[in-house]
Design an enzyme around this catalytic site. Sequence first.
Site, PDB file in Angstrom:
ATOM      1  N   ARG A  90       0.823  -1.210   0.000  1.00  0.00           N
ATOM      2  CA  ARG A  90       0.000   0.000   0.000  1.00  0.00           C
ATOM      3  C   ARG A  90       0.857   1.260   0.000  1.00  0.00           C
ATOM      4  O   ARG A  90       0.440   2.300  -0.513  1.00  0.00           O
ATOM      5  CB  ARG A  90      -0.982   0.013   1.175  1.00  0.00           C
ATOM      6  N   GLU A 114      -9.129   6.296   7.554  1.00  0.00           N
ATOM      7  CA  GLU A 114      -7.702   6.533   7.351  1.00  0.00           C
ATOM      8  C   GLU A 114      -7.367   7.805   6.563  1.00  0.00           C
ATOM      9  O   GLU A 114      -6.359   8.454   6.859  1.00  0.00           O
ATOM     10  CB  GLU A 114      -7.089   5.322   6.638  1.00  0.00           C
TER      11      GLU A 114
END
Length: 796
Positions: free
Chosen positions: A335, A738
């Site tokens: 990621r 997030e």
Amino acid sequence: MVEVQSTVQTQTDTTLPHGSVQVAGGASSSLRHESAHLHVAGEARYVDDVPLPPNAVHVALGLSRSAHARILSMDLSAVEAHPDVLCVLRAQDVAHNQISPVGAGDEPLLAEDHVFFYGQPLFAVVAQTRHAARHAAALAQVTYEDKPAVLSIEQARAQGGALVCRSLEMTRGDAPQALAHAPHRLAGQLVVGGQEHFYLEGQAALACPGEDGEMRVCSSTQHPTETQHMVAHVLGCPNNLVTVEVRRMGGGFGGKETQANIVACLAALAAARTGRPAKLRLDRDDDMMLTGKRHDFVIDYDVGFDAQGHVLGVDMELAARCGWSADLSGPVTDRALFHADNAYYYPDVRLRSLPLRTNTQSNTAFRGFGGPQGVAAAERIMEEIAFATGLDPLDVRLRNAYGTTERNLTPYHMTVEDSITTEVLSQLAIDCDYRKRREQIRAFNKTSPHMRRGIAITPVKFGISFTATHFNQAGALVHVYTDGSVQVNHGGTEMGQGLHTKMVQIAMREFGLAQERVRITATTTGKVPNTSATAASSGADLNGMAVLAAVRTIKDRLVTFAASHWQTPPEQIQFTAQGVVVGEALVPFATLVNAAYMARISLSSTGFYKTPKISWDAATGRGRPFYYFAYGAACAEVAVDLLTGENRMERVDILHDAGLSLNPDIDIGQIEGGFVQGAGWLTMEELFWDTAGQLRTHAPSTYKIPACSDRPRIFNVRLMENVPNREDTIFRSKAVGEPPFVHGVAVLHAISDALASVDDYRTCPGLNAPATPEQILRVAERLRQRRAGADAQARA
């Protein structure tokens, strides 16, 4: 105790007054948090608050005092002889002594013949009291044959760069050729530190044995299903004998996605061994010594660009300190690559991850899951180009932002269809008067000898979905009772973020009910099985759609019944805040439900959802790993004291994209909290290991997190309006877990802007994170020396 009374009427149906229908409330309104009154009253129950069953035992851990060694001997005789100690659990007492969440086989529950980090669990003491268990654990005599320990990224690279998992490469176009032919080119390195989760509630579990091998575990875990599987694995029993329950957590931030497993497993082992309920709660020191952190990164970048600030080519390697085992380092470093472009288009690009094995805690999931580290690299590149070209960093960012019909292909070959970066940045710059304030700040710095100010504005484009495609699924179970009250169960976990509240709102909106008529229950594997972790910002997206599916199944049954019972076309039946409109009549919800029950209509349903459109092939580094992107931008203004290195946030403005927010107040709270946590990571939270591999920052006395006085003096947060999610998410909302964390990057760049004034804005400061006072002073001194050298050369 705060008491609530039902406002739902139970009288029979009445004629509907003309024009009096009220739209059902619930979702998309700022409903209070479903546990707010319990939090305020101190009555919200966590694992440590659960009354201990009679005859319960307590568990404490014996931890390694070497970072890398062979265990020559482990004398536990004094431990076992301690009063009130019932037994000591060793590796050989575990049916299956492996708890790797990714099946890597490199993470023993208890150390066997080697230890791989300072603080690794060696054994577990089971005693009548917690005090006795902890005191006894300290009596162990362990002899080690120490081996060289690899503690940092630099050491790992110097010793050959052993990896904890496979690395990943993403390429598009020909980056080396683009770099070679670019009019301008620069290379550099960015160091980004790790971060402790510092959840208020530490790791804890209570295991209660039942009949025929059953085990019920109350655990502070973000992933009840994985914890269930791990407990069953170490006990050597099928999953159906283990039930894991989570009512709420006192914070998680990713630190309880995999790290909660060890505590739950050891509590369950103690319960199975003694036949008595067993509890294990780590104190803060042991918690920080044992559990993994956010990965720290060393990022090397090479970028080619033109005089107008357009990126032409990027080559980047992102090396991470992963710790002693794989844990989730593979997907975390993946990621980081996914977000190394942030909101910017790179025409030719090559990105590589380097997940390095070290003799430190096994780093793990943390809010953003590697994405913030990748974003930090992208923003450093924009900053470097701005200094090299003399352009305003905002203009460089705008010129490189993704388009929607062209310049919209990511390094992993996903087409960006919904880019609004240009709009968000431009609007925020206007709202906060960025350009005028930047001029004023530069004028101030010219006459201020020691206090310098800085300002920066940065965007975020954050991909939403698990990159492991199979995790993008969720289940729910909804019951409607004959009095018209509703119970909602789903696979997500509540850790303060308001997920349960949003699930309540969905049922409220669909059934037209008041909040007190909808009850959320503890998350349990006994009601909703095979769930995914509450992570990747996907909790509301996945579980919301599953809850909606269950609710609408029941609604469809009720509509079919009502149409037959009252001889009314289905299209003339509507659920409202006043009751159920059935033709010209208004039927109380409870009346309809009771009538349906008498007619033997099922009032319970499961719901299931899987995210559409997504796919990912790690072998080729290509696919569509994300369903959509969440956007936003932050503008931070800071003041830096060049005498002490201290800094403070004077003002922060955030404009964030939550789609059609399910709960604006909760989402704004998430944005505020996420930003402060992100700013803390980049400015003050510093992890330090000594040369023996012992973590020295293992308590609030040595590890600094943001306090109330560290928040911005002026803090403006606004949700974008009239921007529904283009994808078919729950009521067209967007994830707000997030993405706001990344807004903290603006503070790092504002500090960098303030420091750049030391060299009259001629040099990119190259500020690494965390920007502690020591780091700031080092950079300031380097810039002073550079300026002095340049001035001397000019005079010569």
